[in-house]
Design an enzyme around this catalytic site. Structure first.
Site, PDB file in Angstrom:
ATOM      1  N   TYR A 184       0.890  -1.089   0.095  1.00 46.73           N
ATOM      2  CA  TYR A 184       0.033   0.022  -0.014  1.00 46.73           C
ATOM      3  C   TYR A 184       0.989   1.367  -0.021  1.00 46.73           C
ATOM      4  O   TYR A 184       0.459   2.376  -0.801  1.00 46.73           O
ATOM      5  CB  TYR A 184      -0.840   0.078   1.099  1.00 46.73           C
ATOM      6  CG  TYR A 184      -2.074   1.080   1.292  1.00 46.73           C
ATOM      7  CD1 TYR A 184      -3.225   0.779   0.847  1.00 46.73           C
ATOM      8  CD2 TYR A 184      -1.706   2.329   1.718  1.00 46.73           C
ATOM      9  CE1 TYR A 184      -4.099   1.791   0.595  1.00 46.73           C
ATOM     10  CE2 TYR A 184      -2.529   3.410   1.596  1.00 46.73           C
ATOM     11  CZ  TYR A 184      -3.706   3.169   1.252  1.00 46.73           C
ATOM     12  OH  TYR A 184      -4.955   4.089   1.111  1.00 46.73           O
ATOM     13  N   PHE A 210      -6.722  20.579 -24.291  1.00 43.92           N
ATOM     14  CA  PHE A 210      -7.434  19.337 -24.496  1.00 43.92           C
ATOM     15  C   PHE A 210      -8.926  19.364 -23.937  1.00 43.92           C
ATOM     16  O   PHE A 210      -9.010  19.837 -22.899  1.00 43.92           O
ATOM     17  CB  PHE A 210      -6.622  18.000 -23.935  1.00 43.92           C
ATOM     18  CG  PHE A 210      -7.312  16.821 -24.550  1.00 43.92           C
ATOM     19  CD1 PHE A 210      -7.267  16.295 -25.472  1.00 43.92           C
ATOM     20  CD2 PHE A 210      -7.573  15.752 -23.241  1.00 43.92           C
ATOM     21  CE1 PHE A 210      -8.158  15.101 -25.872  1.00 43.92           C
ATOM     22  CE2 PHE A 210      -8.440  14.650 -23.601  1.00 43.92           C
ATOM     23  CZ  PHE A 210      -8.431  14.366 -24.944  1.00 43.92           C
ATOM     24  N   ASP A 211      -9.820  18.536 -24.266  1.00 41.78           N
ATOM     25  CA  ASP A 211     -10.995  18.646 -23.907  1.00 41.78           C
ATOM     26  C   ASP A 211     -11.274  18.263 -22.271  1.00 41.78           C
ATOM     27  O   ASP A 211     -12.053  18.912 -21.546  1.00 41.78           O
ATOM     28  CB  ASP A 211     -12.102  17.866 -24.689  1.00 41.78           C
ATOM     29  CG  ASP A 211     -11.700  16.240 -24.525  1.00 41.78           C
ATOM     30  OD1 ASP A 211     -10.611  15.740 -24.294  1.00 41.78           O
ATOM     31  OD2 ASP A 211     -12.722  15.470 -25.021  1.00 41.78           O
ATOM     32  N   ASP A 270       1.054  19.833 -20.174  1.00 41.39           N
ATOM     33  CA  ASP A 270       0.261  18.717 -20.434  1.00 41.39           C
ATOM     34  C   ASP A 270       1.020  17.891 -21.376  1.00 41.39           C
ATOM     35  O   ASP A 270       1.002  18.084 -22.536  1.00 41.39           O
ATOM     36  CB  ASP A 270      -1.145  19.077 -21.042  1.00 41.39           C
ATOM     37  CG  ASP A 270      -1.969  18.004 -21.320  1.00 41.39           C
ATOM     38  OD1 ASP A 270      -1.699  16.775 -21.219  1.00 41.39           O
ATOM     39  OD2 ASP A 270      -3.286  18.046 -21.819  1.00 41.39           O
ATOM     40  N   ALA A 285       1.223  14.295 -22.109  1.00 42.95           N
ATOM     41  CA  ALA A 285       0.558  13.198 -22.633  1.00 42.95           C
ATOM     42  C   ALA A 285       1.580  12.586 -23.798  1.00 42.95           C
ATOM     43  O   ALA A 285       1.793  11.489 -23.749  1.00 42.95           O
ATOM     44  CB  ALA A 285      -0.826  13.213 -23.424  1.00 42.95           C
ATOM     45  N   LYS A 303      -0.820   7.174 -23.153  1.00 41.32           N
ATOM     46  CA  LYS A 303      -0.221   7.558 -24.565  1.00 41.32           C
ATOM     47  C   LYS A 303       1.692   7.253 -24.429  1.00 41.32           C
ATOM     48  O   LYS A 303       1.789   5.981 -24.375  1.00 41.32           O
ATOM     49  CB  LYS A 303      -0.345   8.898 -24.626  1.00 41.32           C
ATOM     50  CG  LYS A 303      -1.827   9.440 -24.987  1.00 41.32           C
ATOM     51  CD  LYS A 303      -2.472   9.752 -23.915  1.00 41.32           C
ATOM     52  CE  LYS A 303      -3.891  10.582 -24.334  1.00 41.32           C
ATOM     53  NZ  LYS A 303      -4.568  10.387 -23.196  1.00 41.32           N
ATOM     54  N   HIS A 321     -19.595  15.250 -26.292  1.00 37.35           N
ATOM     55  CA  HIS A 321     -19.268  14.256 -27.480  1.00 37.35           C
ATOM     56  C   HIS A 321     -18.996  12.774 -27.045  1.00 37.35           C
ATOM     57  O   HIS A 321     -19.470  11.828 -27.696  1.00 37.35           O
ATOM     58  CB  HIS A 321     -17.900  14.506 -28.162  1.00 37.35           C
ATOM     59  CG  HIS A 321     -16.587  14.379 -27.468  1.00 37.35           C
ATOM     60  ND1 HIS A 321     -16.255  14.891 -26.398  1.00 37.35           N
ATOM     61  CD2 HIS A 321     -15.601  13.475 -27.673  1.00 37.35           C
ATOM     62  CE1 HIS A 321     -15.189  14.602 -25.888  1.00 37.35           C
ATOM     63  NE2 HIS A 321     -14.572  13.502 -26.684  1.00 37.35           N
TER      64      HIS A 321
HETATM   65  C1  LIG Z   1      -3.338  16.309 -24.313  1.00 36.96           C
HETATM   66  C2  LIG Z   1      -4.121  15.383 -23.508  1.00 36.96           C
HETATM   67  N1  LIG Z   1      -4.097  15.865 -22.331  1.00 36.96           N
HETATM   68  C3  LIG Z   1      -4.854  15.041 -21.325  1.00 36.96           C
HETATM   69  C4  LIG Z   1      -5.635  13.790 -21.687  1.00 36.96           C
HETATM   70  C5  LIG Z   1      -6.276  13.113 -20.646  1.00 36.96           C
HETATM   71  O1  LIG Z   1      -5.904  11.929 -20.314  1.00 36.96           O
HETATM   72  P1  LIG Z   1      -6.628  10.723 -19.940  1.00 36.96           P
HETATM   73  O2  LIG Z   1      -7.584  10.275 -21.096  1.00 36.96           O
HETATM   74  O3  LIG Z   1      -5.626   9.549 -19.313  1.00 36.96           O
HETATM   75  O4  LIG Z   1      -7.580  11.086 -18.689  1.00 36.96           O
HETATM   76  C6  LIG Z   1      -5.493  13.334 -23.220  1.00 36.96           C
HETATM   77  C7  LIG Z   1      -6.439  11.979 -23.218  1.00 36.96           C
HETATM   78  O5  LIG Z   1      -6.582  11.726 -24.311  1.00 36.96           O
HETATM   79  C8  LIG Z   1      -4.670  14.021 -23.811  1.00 36.96           C
HETATM   80  O6  LIG Z   1      -4.685  13.872 -25.095  1.00 36.96           O
END
Ligand SMILES: Cc1ncc(COP(=O)(O)O)c(C=O)c1O
Length: 457
Positions: free
Chosen positions: A72, A124-125, A214, A216, A257, A449
């Site tokens: 843990y 990102f969304d 960010d 990813a 990713k 979406h």
């Molecule tokens: C640029 C970017 N930021 C953040 C995220 C969010 O990550 P997660 O899907 O692991 O929550 C994504 C996911 O698609 C992304 O492409």
């Protein structure tokens, strides 16, 4: 004769996939309310919905899974992951989360309050969702060139320094940090140059603001810097990553990713203040600070995946496959965001379906048509994903309307790329017969979406 390019790995395990008939697909997509997120995966032949968590792990990663330490607190798996993250990024403080949006949720709980402005490059969304759900505003400062899909610009994901400076000058007392997304997913998987990262840092310093990446697809971003930016050809990917992160105070990471795992994420930072606050929210939302929503075996796989995917050969294999698909689309004259992005091809839907009005969502319509054609699942990155303006509640038609074909890492072969290209060509050839799109029957208030229900017109 020069030997052709080939993958830097060979296949050890396979998973069968299944074709379907057009009439089966007609039924399935209707049942899914013309929203591909609502399809069953078994109803899909080639799945390009996302490159997130859909990659194939290596034998080393699977070996790491067997060696996971599930304690843990203080698990060796966490320490291995933390050491790898620190080695690659230079950030000493690491907080695991179960995925990228969880990292956003935890960190933004510390940093963002109602009325704040967060400048960045095409948030990102989920990032936008976590900003707007806190009644703050995401200010897009991406360079204008990113909006012209036919323009060949090497670093089309860049922040426009002028836009950033204007935003900071105007709202500096309401800006908790600047965010840079590497690579810029929403603008088409486009990279951000080292020069631009340096410049963003300089402007942020002028206003005494921290910078968050960010991250990813930071490794893919580093690959593009090596290939396209002067002065980096002889540097290793790991050296480039290290330099990139010197321009940030911290990062949120969706490890699904570029860390080559099916689930996972983290926050990493050099700021003890950020870390101390994030620890509290991390415990509330994710779990104790040495696992935060991940199991030990997953943290082992993440550490190994990060190591593997910050090597040139791995990235070259991946990005050349995306470029291969782009070349096939070029043969057929299909317009997409140029040059090809790191993780996906983004087809410019309004340029294909010229008769479908924006109010009927051309990119979503094209997504449905491609599925009907061959069982290929792409995704709309466009007007549906853009949600409504939080103040006026009007649809946001100002950005691009793209069909994204995201390529999972180490999963499909170039034969699959050929099938995708020809299926899209078939839709392209009958584009003038497609004159109507879709309308919204039900939608969620934010991030609609994923769950939207649509009717075909
Ligand atoms: C640029 C970017 N930021 C953040 C995220 C969010 O990550 P997660 O899907 O692991 O929550 C994504 C996911 O698609 C992304 O492409």
């Amino acid at each position: 004769m020069e030997l052709p390019f080939a993958e830097s790995w060979k296949i050890k395990m396979i998973e069968p996939i299944r074709k379907s008939t057009r009439s089966e697909r007609e039924k399935w997509i209707k049942e899914a309310n013309y929203n591909v997120f609502q399809l069953k995966a078994e109803q899909v032949y080639i799945d390009l919905l996302t490159d997130s968590g859909t990659g194939a792990m290596s034998d080393r990663q699977w070996a790491g899974i067997m060696l996971g330490d599930e304690s843990y607190a203080g698990a060796t798996s966490f320490l291995k992951m933390k050491d790898m993250i620190t080695k690659i990024t230079g950030f000493d403080y690491v907080l695991p989360t179960h995925q990228g949006r969880a990292a956003e949720n935890v960190l933004f709980s510390c940093l963002i309050k109602a009325g704040d402005f967060i400048p960045g490059n095409s948030h990102f969304d989920t990032t936008k969702g976590h900003i707007e759900s806190r009644k703050a505003f995401a200010i897009d400062c991406t360079i204008d060139e990113a909006k012209d899909t036919q323009l060949e610009v090497p670093f089309k994901g860049n922040v426009d320094p002028k836009k950033l400076e204007i935003c900071l000058a105007e709202h500096h007392d309401k800006i908790p940090f600047v965010i840079v997304t590497i690579t810029n997913n929403t603008a088409g998987g486009q990279p951000v140059s080292m020069e631009n990262l340096r410049e963003v840092r300089k402007i942020a310093n002028k206003y005494k603001k921290p910078v968050l990446f960010d991250s990813a697809r930071f490794a893919e971003n580093a690959y593009f810097i090596k290939i396209r930016e002067k002065g980096y050809q002889n540097k290793s990917i790991k050296e480039i990553c290290k330099e990139m992160f010197t321009y940030a105070d911290g990062m949120t990471m969706s490890a699904k990713k570029d860390a080559l795992v099916n689930m996972g994420g983290f926050i990493a930072t050099r700021s003890q203040e950020w870390y101390d606050c994030a620890k509290v929210f991390g415990i509330v939302y994710e779990g104790y600070i040495t696992y935060g929503g991940m199991s030990g075996r997953d943290m082992n796989a993440l550490a190994i995946g990060l190591d593997e995917n910050t090597e040139f050969d791995m990235l070259e294999t991946r990005i050349k496959q995306v470029e291969y698909l782009a070349q096939r689309l070029d043969e057929f004259g299909i317009p997409y965001q140029r040059p090809a992005g790191g993780h996906a091809i983004f087809v410019d839907a309004p340029k294909v379906l010229t008769y479908v009005p924006k109010e009927e969502f051309p990119a979503q319509t094209l997504t449905v048509e491609l599925y009907l054609e061959a069982g290929i699942r792409g995704v709309e990155i466009g007007y549906l994903l853009a949600d409504r303006d939080p103040v006026t509640r009007e649809n946001r038609f100002g950005g691009l309307d793209l069909l994204r074909l995201a390529i999972p890492r180490r999963v499909y072969t170039n034969n699959h790329m050929d099938v995708i290209a020809v299926a899209l060509k078939n839709v392209f050839d009958r584009r003038e017969t497609i004159t109507r799109g879709v309308k919204i029957a039900w939608e969620a208030e934010i991030m609609r979406h994923f769950t939207v229900k649509l009717q075909r017109l």
